[in-house]
Design an enzyme around this catalytic site. Structure first.
Site, short mmCIF file in Angstrom:
data_model
loop_
_atom_site.label_atom_id
_atom_site.label_comp_id
_atom_site.label_asym_id
_atom_site.label_seq_id
_atom_site.Cartn_x
_atom_site.Cartn_y
_atom_site.Cartn_z
N ASP A 30 0.86 -1.19 0.00
CA ASP A 30 0.00 0.00 0.00
C ASP A 30 0.89 1.23 0.00
OD1 ASP A 30 -3.24 0.41 0.99
OD2 ASP A 30 -1.91 2.16 1.05
N CYS A 264 -20.28 0.53 -0.37
CA CYS A 264 -20.50 -0.27 -1.58
C CYS A 264 -21.83 -0.01 -2.26
CB CYS A 264 -20.36 -1.75 -1.23
SG CYS A 264 -18.75 -2.12 -0.52
#
Ligand code: UGA
Length: 437
Positions: A30, A264
């Site tokens: 990341d 989402c």
């Protein structure tokens, strides 16, 4: 297998840890080095039941490591792309900046036979474009799209024991090789009987967004019935039970209330609408705009119920908001109906005191103006109205007789329809559900 997972947010951290739990050798990568530092110490950067356990066991077993240097992906055979695709500021479309950056940064470290596997939720057509990018890089690597269906709160279990696996792969030999590589990664689940659907890129991408669109539609359908119930005196929870007995309909995801939120469902239905319009087929999913509108109206309905319970006198009235996360067993407050209701009530002048078992820190980061308390008792004390907006067991199991002794006025708005109206009314409360008489 040697695996890299690019992106260690919600999806990536769970995926990397779960793949290591299955015995693979995993490096999680990341760009956020503070996140990498915490994960390397076995500390999850968000609340997810079971994650700390798999993270610690994989780190201790030497199967998992984290890095902020993309060069550490070199040597892995399969590279999962698990970065976010948030809603673009100023439009409904998905922001593909992070997906594009992840694949582009990976290109110099790919070798012949490597497989790049997309897990992020993307607009249909993205995989074909990225496959072209990988092909022109000359590495000899290929691409598969393998959408993720995990639910927050059950993320580790859903990753290790998925209910289905979907592989979008290229045609021919490259597709056969990609399928074999993915089968090896998911061997444990496949041996346990998990069905595998091998298909093309476009279908795999669409499976993901259509599944979320269907779930959102199911929730908004029952919330639309709640709106009708409210003007007819019908009870939407009994209605849901009765239609849910029909196997073709099913009772799950038919809980009427303040509606859906999270990182989402809301953004995925909007991105789907935007993509369909780009493709000249906006009318095919135009109903999703109504799904979104019904959903947002439910938040307004809860605010209106509080205003009416207070006879419009919000100024200086203490409102106890039980819940901040978008659903229980999560600290995620992204597009949370609960937090939205709390903020709207504050904006109308109420003295809002909010509590949540896990969501306070994230909520405070976004809305420091609200008053927060970790204690349900403190939240209830002297409240003129109580609103239950996230159905944590800590709230649904509150004893109405005990709670009655704390509040100023015993009025409860049950915005998740999870309390027993009979018990609450028997304890002296004015109980108001959504879509219930
Ligand atoms: C959702 C999907 O369920 C996952 O399959 C998918 O992988 C995930 O999105 C994703 O795309 O990453 P999640 O956002 O974790 O998972 O949450 P859900 O359990 O789907 O709940 C979404 C919202 O709907 C919550 O706010 C919940 O309170 C609400 N909801 C759910 C209702 O209002 N009524 C219901 O009957 C069910």
């Amino acid at each position: 297998m040697k695996i890299s997972v690019i992106g260690c947010g919600y999806l990536g951290a769970v995926h990397a840890s779960s793949m290591a739990e299955l015995g693979h050798e995993v490096v999680g990568i990341d760009v956020d080095s503070s996140k990498i530092a915490l994960l390397s110490e076995g500390k999850a950067t968000f609340f997810e039941p079971g994650l700390t356990e798999v993270l610690s066991s994989a780190l201790a077993g030497g199967r998992l490591r984290f890095s902020s240097d993309i060069a550490d992906a070199a040597g892995a055979e399969v590279h999962f792309i698990a970065v976010g695709t948030p809603q673009t500021i100023g439009s409904y479309a998905a922001d593909l900046t992070y997906v594009d950056a992840a694949v582009t940064s990976l290109l110099p470290y790919l070798s012949a036979g490597d497989l790049v596997v997309g897990k992020s939720t993307v607009p249909v057509g993205t995989a074909a474009r990225l496959a072209e990018l990988i092909a022109t890089s000359g590495s000899g690597a290929s691409l598969a799209w393998n959408p993720e269906f995990l639910r927050e709160g059950f993320a580790v279990n859903d990753t290790i024991h998925p209910d289905r696996l979907v592989y979008g792969v290229p045609a021919g030999e490259a597709g056969e090789r990609a399928t074999a590589q993915l089968n090896e990664i998911y061997a444990t689940a496949i041996e346990a009987g998990t069905p595998v659907v091998v298909t093309d890129y476009a279908t795999a991408e669409l499976v993901k967004v259509s599944a979320n669109a269907f779930l959102a539609t199911k929730i908004s359908f029952i919330n639309a019935m709640a709106e009708i119930a409210e003007v007819t005196g019908a009870d939407v929870t009994q209605l849901a039970d009765a239609i849910g007995f029909d196997d073709r309909i099913g009772r799950r995801f038919l809980n009427a209330g303040v509606g859906f939120g999270g990182g989402c469902l809301p953004k995925d239905i909007r991105a789907f609408t935007a993509r369909a319009e780009e493709l000249g087929r906006g009318e095919s999913v135009a109903f999703l705009k109504e799904v979104d509108a019904i959903n947002l109206r439910r938040r307004q309905r809860v605010v209106d119920l509080v205003v009416s319970a207070l006879d419009g006198q919000l100024y200086n009235s203490r409102v106890a908001v039980l819940g901040l996360s978008f659903k229980p067993h999560s600290d995620d407050v992204r597009d949370s109906p609960a937090l939205d209701v709390a903020v709207q009530l504050y904006g109308l002048g109420a003295s809002v005191v909010a509590t949540d078992p896990q969501g306070i820190e994230n909520a405070r980061g976004r809305h420091p103006q609200l008053e927060y308390t970790a204690s349900v008792e403190d939240a209830l004390r002297d409240a003129s109205v109580v609103v239950l907006v996230t159905e944590w067991p800590e709230f649904t199991e509150i004893d109405p007789v005990w709670a009655r002794t704390l509040v100023k006025t015993p009025t409860i708005i049950d915005a998740r329809n999870t309390l027993d109206p009979v018990a609450w009314r028997a304890a002296g409360w004015t109980y108001v559900g959504l879509g219930r008489p």
